[in-house]
Design an enzyme around this catalytic site. Structure first.
Site, short mmCIF file in Angstrom:
data_model
loop_
_atom_site.label_atom_id
_atom_site.label_comp_id
_atom_site.label_asym_id
_atom_site.label_seq_id
_atom_site.Cartn_x
_atom_site.Cartn_y
_atom_site.Cartn_z
CG HIS A 166 2.77 45.99 5.17
ND1 HIS A 166 2.98 47.07 4.34
CD2 HIS A 166 3.59 46.18 6.25
CE1 HIS A 166 3.87 47.88 4.87
NE2 HIS A 166 4.27 47.36 6.04
CB CYS A 191 6.50 46.32 8.43
SG CYS A 191 5.46 46.41 9.91
#
Length: 251
Positions: free
Chosen positions: A211, A227
């Site tokens: 992301h 992440c």
């Protein structure tokens, strides 16, 4: 003694005649200003001329007032300068220098590199040690992007596929994360302030994503909870080049 008495008599008669006036002399003064009276000196032994002391005109001379103009020989045309206390100069305050803008280190900006690895074109390879993400291309090259990875204790490796894509995704921190960070909200709407940034690529059934980030200066560092972070510009570019079903290798 006779001379002294005679002289005194003459003076007395002259004093009476001048002071009171008689006959034609009085008539001649009609309509005229009377002369000032004569004052005799108390010392009668002085010559009679010195005894007749005219009234001093010094009293008529008034001392010059403060507003009267100066004599014509002085600098009366020169404007008067008034001494005024000048205000103390105030120190000028310099505007605070703006805080230096935190940017990504140059080596983590996007570039094209040679690729001779085993993965076929269209595959994403993430090297968590080097902090790079590679998108393999058909011409023996790869597009390389800088990334932020999991901080110590949150590293992971494996192979997954992209199962979903989202633009300006919302964020629901998992319960485990909120337990570590009680200050986190249960839900945050997507937007520039959202930690997931402009785009998100969801990896399989895991909680991990590739992301964007509203903290681009963290790219190249181990800062996340697992992440893979990218600059918003870079994740937007990658988002357009890959689709759902793309294989992702995390090493």
């Amino acid at each position: 003694m006779k001379q002294t008495g005679l002289f005194a008599g003459i003076v007395a008669g002259l004093f009476v005649a001048v002071t009171f006036g008689t006959g034609p002399s009085l008539a001649g003064t009609v309509g005229r200003t009377a002369p000032p009276p004569l004052v005799l000196s108390p010392n009668l032994t002085e010559p009679w001329v010195l005894q007749l002391k005219p009234q001093r005109r010094a009293a008529a001379r008034r001392a010059p007032t403060r507003n009267a103009p100066a004599a014509r020989g002085s600098n009366w045309l020169r404007p008067q300068t008034v001494s005024r206390r000048q205000p103390m100069p105030q120190p000028t305050r310099r505007a605070a220098a703006p805080a230096p803008k935190r940017q990504v280190a140059p080596q983590f900006l996007p570039t094209i590199v040679d690729y001779q690895g085993p993965h076929r074109p269209g595959t994403i390879v993430i090297d968590t040690n080097e902090r790079y993400l590679y998108l393999v291309q058909r011409d023996g090259t790869a597009r390389r992007y800088g990334v932020g990875v999991g901080k110590p204790g949150f590293e992971w490796a494996g192979t997954h596929k992209i199962t979903r894509k989202a633009e300006w995704p919302d964020w629901r921190p998992p319960a485990e994360m909120r337990k570590r960070r009680p200050d986190l909200p249960t839900y945050m709407e997507g937007g520039p302030n959202n930690p997931l940034g402009a785009r998100a690529l969801y990896l399989g059934s895991t909680l991990y994503r590739i992301h964007g980030s509203n903290q681009p200066w963290t790219i190249g560092h181990a800062v996340s909870s697992g992440c893979i972070r990218m600059r918003n510009e870079d994740v937007t570019d990658l988002y357009q080049r890959v689709g759902v079903g793309t294989t992702v290798h995390v090493i």
